[in-house]
Design a protein around this motif. Structure first.
Motif, PDB file in Angstrom:
ATOM      1  N   THR A   1     -22.238  80.331   0.423  1.00  0.00           N
ATOM      2  CA  THR A   1     -22.878  79.281   1.060  1.00  0.00           C
ATOM      3  C   THR A   1     -23.491  78.965   0.035  1.00  0.00           C
ATOM      4  O   THR A   1     -23.876  77.837   0.572  1.00  0.00           O
ATOM      5  CB  THR A   1     -23.533  79.925   2.475  1.00  0.00           C
ATOM      6  OG1 THR A   1     -24.087  81.221   1.913  1.00  0.00           O
ATOM      7  CG2 THR A   1     -22.256  80.240   3.930  1.00  0.00           C
TER       8      THR A   1
ATOM      9  N   ASN B   1     -24.148  79.326   9.572  1.00  0.00           N
ATOM     10  CA  ASN B   1     -24.016  79.118   8.050  1.00  0.00           C
ATOM     11  C   ASN B   1     -24.141  77.593   8.908  1.00  0.00           C
ATOM     12  O   ASN B   1     -23.645  76.738   9.195  1.00  0.00           O
ATOM     13  CB  ASN B   1     -23.220  78.907   7.286  1.00  0.00           C
ATOM     14  CG  ASN B   1     -23.249  80.276   6.894  1.00  0.00           C
ATOM     15  OD1 ASN B   1     -23.679  81.216   6.436  1.00  0.00           O
ATOM     16  ND2 ASN B   1     -22.170  81.498   7.575  1.00  0.00           N
TER      17      ASN B   1
ATOM     18  N   SER C   1     -30.404  79.861   1.984  1.00  0.00           N
ATOM     19  CA  SER C   1     -29.326  79.344   1.414  1.00  0.00           C
ATOM     20  C   SER C   1     -29.050  79.309   0.465  1.00  0.00           C
ATOM     21  O   SER C   1     -27.819  78.879  -0.078  1.00  0.00           O
ATOM     22  CB  SER C   1     -28.738  78.894   2.622  1.00  0.00           C
ATOM     23  OG  SER C   1     -28.612  79.489   3.806  1.00  0.00           O
TER      24      SER C   1
ATOM     25  N   THR D   1     -22.920  84.483   1.055  1.00  0.00           N
ATOM     26  CA  THR D   1     -23.244  83.471   0.686  1.00  0.00           C
ATOM     27  C   THR D   1     -23.133  83.496  -0.867  1.00  0.00           C
ATOM     28  O   THR D   1     -23.509  82.261  -0.826  1.00  0.00           O
ATOM     29  CB  THR D   1     -25.030  84.922  -0.374  1.00  0.00           C
ATOM     30  OG1 THR D   1     -24.567  86.399  -0.591  1.00  0.00           O
ATOM     31  CG2 THR D   1     -25.451  85.626   1.468  1.00  0.00           C
TER      32      THR D   1
ATOM     33  N   ASN E   1     -25.335  74.129  -1.258  1.00  0.00           N
ATOM     34  CA  ASN E   1     -26.809  74.412  -0.680  1.00  0.00           C
ATOM     35  C   ASN E   1     -27.641  73.918  -1.778  1.00  0.00           C
ATOM     36  O   ASN E   1     -28.726  74.667  -2.376  1.00  0.00           O
ATOM     37  CB  ASN E   1     -27.437  75.363  -0.129  1.00  0.00           C
ATOM     38  CG  ASN E   1     -26.781  75.282   1.660  1.00  0.00           C
ATOM     39  OD1 ASN E   1     -27.833  74.858   2.325  1.00  0.00           O
ATOM     40  ND2 ASN E   1     -25.972  76.469   2.045  1.00  0.00           N
TER      41      ASN E   1
ATOM     42  N   LEU F   1     -17.113  79.269   9.991  1.00  0.00           N
ATOM     43  CA  LEU F   1     -18.659  79.360   9.111  1.00  0.00           C
ATOM     44  C   LEU F   1     -19.459  79.419   9.531  1.00  0.00           C
ATOM     45  O   LEU F   1     -20.701  79.916   9.815  1.00  0.00           O
ATOM     46  CB  LEU F   1     -18.087  78.398   8.021  1.00  0.00           C
ATOM     47  CG  LEU F   1     -19.095  78.985   6.898  1.00  0.00           C
ATOM     48  CD1 LEU F   1     -19.259  79.847   5.386  1.00  0.00           C
ATOM     49  CD2 LEU F   1     -19.209  77.321   5.741  1.00  0.00           C
TER      50      LEU F   1
END
Length: 305
Positions: free
Chosen positions: A181, A302, A192, A178, A185, A297
């Protein structure tokens, strides 16, 4: 084994750190073989903590490596303190006592790096600063860092602590990513986009703090490994595909994925399996392409916005 500078220090370290949390599971001969294999692979950076095996792991390591002056000069030792039964403790008294215990168990006069293990809600940073000054002046600790801390917690320490924070040990793996990611986002209406760590990845890069990913093969919080796990069929298929291309194991690719990130991370292995340790070390020579990195990924579930 490739090397890198740890944080903004002059300390040259291998890109793979050998975690010793599970060394208690080995008998004497196995521990000796494990440590010797690490040295042969160029992985001479050993990560400890005073709570690993209630300190027994540090003693086992010192025995396994046959600690003496000439041995100590050729290895890099890192340990952590601050976790006590039922509490966290960054008091000056506890830090100093902990380091003395660590040094005694490792049979050495100094640590290359000391990390504060888990954030202490009752931390008084002035006391941490005093402890670090004592440890630095005495030569007992050469470099300092933290573990599992967010940007503001580090900033609070830095307001009082004069020594550079060279490392931050954080949980990070392909399935626990996280901190990576949420970076793409931004302002999105999905889970996310939730910033759970205060942008610690960018903070560490901006402040020349080396991120040391722990549990690089785990999903969840010690729920198990994702490699070869039926819960992650698409991810394992992709990792195996990339592993076949480079003629290496899936273990190697999982570590190479972390090393490919430009933050110049130093993954901490946890395996006590000699062949798996060798596979981890091989990642030093693998440079994944951008397409391969993003492919892995995405295969972990994701979704790119």
């Amino acid at each position: 084994m490739k090397t890198m500078k740890l944080g903004n220090s002059a300390l040259e370290v291998p890109v793979i750190a050998v975690g010793c949390m599970r060394i208690k599971s080995l008998n004497k001969a196995e521990a000796e073989r494990f440590v010797q294999t690490a040295l042969e692979e160029g992985a001479n950076f050993f990560d400890h903590a005073d709570i690993y095996g209630s300190g027994v792991c540090e003693e086992i390591f010192a025995d396994a490596i046959h600690m003496r002056q000439d041995v100590r000069e050729n290895i890099i030792l890192q340990s952590k303190c601050g976790i006590r039964k039922g509490m966290f403790d960054f008091s000056k008294e506890h830090i100093l006592e902990s380091v003395d215990g660590i040094l005694k168990r490792l049979r050495t006069d100094y640590l290359d790096i000391l990390l504060l293990h888990r954030p202490d809600a009752l931390v008084e940073p002035e006391e941490v600063a005093e402890a670090f000054d004592v440890l630095e002046r005495s030569g007992k600790v050469l470099h300092f860092g933290v573990s599992n801390q967010n940007p503001l917690q580090i900033q609070l320490l830095k307001k009082y602590v004069k020594q550079p924070i060279v490392a931050n040990q954080l949980q990070l793996s392909i399935t626990n990513a996280t901190m990576i990611t949420n970076g793409f986002n931004v302002n999105m209406e999905n889970d996310s986009a939730v910033n759970r760590d205060g942008s610690i990845l960018d903070f560490c890069r901006l402040n020349d703090i080396t991120i040391q990913p722990w549990s690089p093969f785990q999903y969840g919080f010690f729920e198990g490994v994702f490699l070869g796990n039926d819960k992650f069929p698409e991810l394992n298929q992709k990792i195996d595909e990339v592993a076949e291309k480079y003629s290496v194991s899936n273990t190697t690719i999982a570590i190479a994925w972390l090393l490919r990130h430009p933050a110049r991370m130093q993954p901490v292995t946890g395996t006590m399996n000699i062949e798996r340790l060798k596979d981890c070390c091989k990642a030093s020579d693998i440079q994944l392409t951008r397409e391969e990195w993003y492919g892995i990924l995405r295969a972990a579930g994701n979704v790119l916005p």
